[in-house]
Design an enzyme around this catalytic site. Structure first.
Site, short mmCIF file in Angstrom:
data_model
loop_
_atom_site.label_atom_id
_atom_site.label_comp_id
_atom_site.label_asym_id
_atom_site.label_seq_id
_atom_site.Cartn_x
_atom_site.Cartn_y
_atom_site.Cartn_z
N LYS A 83 35.81 52.42 25.80
CA LYS A 83 35.24 52.93 27.30
C LYS A 83 36.64 52.42 28.03
O LYS A 83 37.11 51.20 28.11
CB LYS A 83 34.12 51.80 27.60
CG LYS A 83 33.30 52.43 28.60
CD LYS A 83 33.90 52.57 30.02
CE LYS A 83 33.83 51.20 30.86
NZ LYS A 83 34.77 51.59 32.18
N GLU A 86 38.65 38.51 25.96
CA GLU A 86 39.94 38.27 26.86
C GLU A 86 39.79 38.25 28.34
O GLU A 86 39.74 39.51 28.91
CB GLU A 86 40.97 39.21 26.60
CG GLU A 86 41.52 39.27 24.95
CD GLU A 86 42.44 38.13 24.45
OE1 GLU A 86 42.85 37.27 25.49
OE2 GLU A 86 42.73 38.21 23.23
N CYS A 119 46.78 39.22 33.61
CA CYS A 119 45.95 38.21 33.40
C CYS A 119 46.66 36.79 33.10
O CYS A 119 46.10 35.85 33.67
CB CYS A 119 45.01 38.57 32.09
SG CYS A 119 46.13 38.90 30.96
N GLU A 142 41.16 33.38 40.76
CA GLU A 142 42.36 34.50 40.54
C GLU A 142 42.43 35.45 41.32
O GLU A 142 41.53 36.16 41.92
CB GLU A 142 41.66 35.24 39.06
CG GLU A 142 42.88 35.85 38.43
CD GLU A 142 42.28 36.61 37.23
OE1 GLU A 142 40.96 37.18 37.02
OE2 GLU A 142 43.29 36.66 36.35
#
Ligand code: NAD
Length: 480
Positions: free
Chosen positions: A179, A254, A288, A384
């Site tokens: 996806k 992840e 990330c 974050e």
């Protein structure tokens, strides 16, 4: 039509290019202008069903397993070769769909080819064991594929992130339904074209774009799916894990990061500032493993901050097509989130050394931003940003630095800057992170295992370790 970006893109399902079952589409917005530049078929549950059915047929036919491992490796080399002819279009698409600079667009293609060649070369090297059980018995292990691998990727680097998981899955004999991210799906469709041209068997790979809550949720909860690889945020990751738990499906997760670079007082500060700035400002901080926190010994705090400010000021911010150093962030939503977090930092008492507000121009541009006076408990030291925002936190002792570095929920990457090898080892040993860099940021590459500790996830991508996340061990014992 912007540059060479096509007006409309279909999903790649079971070896065919198809519209969405219900005819819907998603507008593609160029983050450098805020304008709609293209459209993509909006996959939903029916499209996911069709892709999973094709993956199921391909797996049951054993089309990949009938190839030798070396032939599956050759298939990866073939895809890498096909990407040569698509590199210009991919780079163009990455500029307009993703906000990358053009050189970064080309680097993503080269990185993707590296993944394909690395895993292509590993296809015939994943070996089992022979286990001695004495006279009259032969015992050995083999690595079995899981079946259908469902893969979900985020918008920041869809091509290499998608390609590395696809390569691991295909060379181990799994079939894949991926996806693609609704905010930047286009480069993966060009990847699908390369796969089609290279002769990837029909149904072995489908790529469907759709919204996370529809197509993503339908995929991870599909009854035929056997394995999940998810790259994205912790919150979405938790909902994926809940769906996986219902069917006891193995997952590679992840997730995000809030990675700290620790700068000791003997560090080469010019080099450190250069590396930290690259670590946080590359792709506007939408990585990330970005160097989003820098922990600096109090005695060198002011000198390092000044060098970081100079590094930040040296970067031009603007559209990738104008050859700027830093492009936009992906969307208005993401820009607003970054700005809101910056405001929270100011309200909590942190000081802006530079940046902190969007640029006054069309598109979604955030300048390089540095916060000082940051305390470890503040939101900006824990949440974050996924944007070009660095927080600087002073420390007094190495023990302090470790406590602060390990003090967030995340554990993806970390850095150490010192000329003292013993101190570097001491620090690396105590950092809770999947990767530790010494005197640089992002030391390593395709070959080095990458993944998280704590809420940054589990399982590994990259390197040899990654392959073990795509297979299960079967033991065969034979009484002679
Ligand atoms: P996100 O979690 O919002 O979305 C990631 C993907 O999940 C998208 O394709 C989205 O459509 C899909 N999704 C959303 N809801 C879903 C659902 N209910 N079920 C299934 N799929 C769903 O993340 P994002 O904002 O696109 O990406 C940024 C995040 O990804 C950051 O936290 C970043 O750190 C993380 N990330 C991690 C890595 C890594 O390797 N560790 C790499 C890149 C990005």
């Amino acid at each position: 039509m912007a540059g060479q970006v096509r007006d409309y893109w279909r999903n790649f399902i079971g070896g065919e290019w198809v519209d969405a079952a219900d005819g819907r589409s998603i507008p593609i917005v160029d983050p450098a202008s805020g304008e709609v530049i293209s459209e993509v078929a909006c996959g939903g549950a029916a499209d996911i069903d069709r892709a999973v059915a094709a993956a199921h047929r391909a797996f049951e036919s054993r089309v990949l397993l009938q190839m030798t491992p070396a032939e599956r490796g050759e298939l990866m080399f073939g895809i890498a070769k096909q990407l040569d002819g698509l590199a210009d279009e991919i780079a163009e698409v990455e500029v307009h769909d993703n906000g990358k600079t053009r050189p970064n667009g080309y680097k993503e293609v080269a990185l993707t080819q590296r993944y394909l060649r690395y895993y292509g070369g590993m296809a015939d090297k994943l070996e089992g064991r022979q286990i001695p059980l004495g006279d009259g018995v032969v015992d050995y292990t083999v690595h079995m594929p899981f079946g259908i691998s469902a893969q979900i990727v985020p918008w920041n680097g869809p091509l290499p992130v998608g390609a590395r998981s696809i390569a691991c899955a295909l060379i181990t004999g799994n079939t894949v339904v991926l996806k693609s991210p609704e905010d930047s799906p286009l480069s993966l469709f060009l990847f699908a074209e390369a796969c089609e041209r290279a002769g990837v068997p029909k149904g072995a790979l489908s790529i469907v774009c759709g919204y996370g809550a529809e197509a993503g949720a339908a995929l991870v909860s599909h009854r035929e799916v056997d394995h999940i690889v998810f790259t994205g945020s912790v919150e979405t990751g938790k909902s994926v894990l809940r769906a996986a738990a219902e069917r006891v499906i193995p997952c590679v997760m992840e997730l995000g990061g809030k990675s700290a670079g620790i700068v000791y007082r003997d560090a080469d500060l010019d080099r450190t500032a250069r590396n930290v700035a690259r670590g946080i400002f590359h792709h506007s901080g939408q990585i990330c493993s970005a160097a989003s926190r820098v922990l600096v010994h109090r005695s060198i705090h002011d000198v390092l901050v000044e060098k970081l400010r100079i590094e930040a000021g040296a970067r031009s911010v603007g559209p990738g097509i104008e050859g700027c150093d830093m492009g936009p962030v992906i969307s208005e939503k993401q820009l607003a989130r970054i700005e809101a977090l910056c405001r929270a930092g100011v309200q909590e008492g942190a000081k802006l050394a530079c940046g902190g507000r969007r640029l006054d121009r069309p598109g979604y541009f955030m300048p390089p931003t540095i916060f000082t006076g940051v305390a470890p408990r503040m939101r900006i030291a824990n949440d974050e940003f996924f944007g070009p925002v660095l927080v600087v936190i002073p420390f007094d002792t190495p023990e302090d630095a470790i406590r602060i570095a390990n003090g967030t929920d995340y554990g993806l990457a970390a850095g150490v800057f010192t000329d003292d090898l013993r101190l570097a080892h001491w620090t690396a040993d105590r950092l809770i992170a999947g990767q530790v860099y010494v005197n640089d940021w992002w030391v390593g590459g395709v070959e080095t295992p990458f993944g998280g500790a704590k809420r940054s996830g589990y399982g590994r991508e990259k390197g040899q370790e990654a392959l073990l996340g795509y297979v299960q061990t079967k033991n065969v014992g034979i009484r002679l």
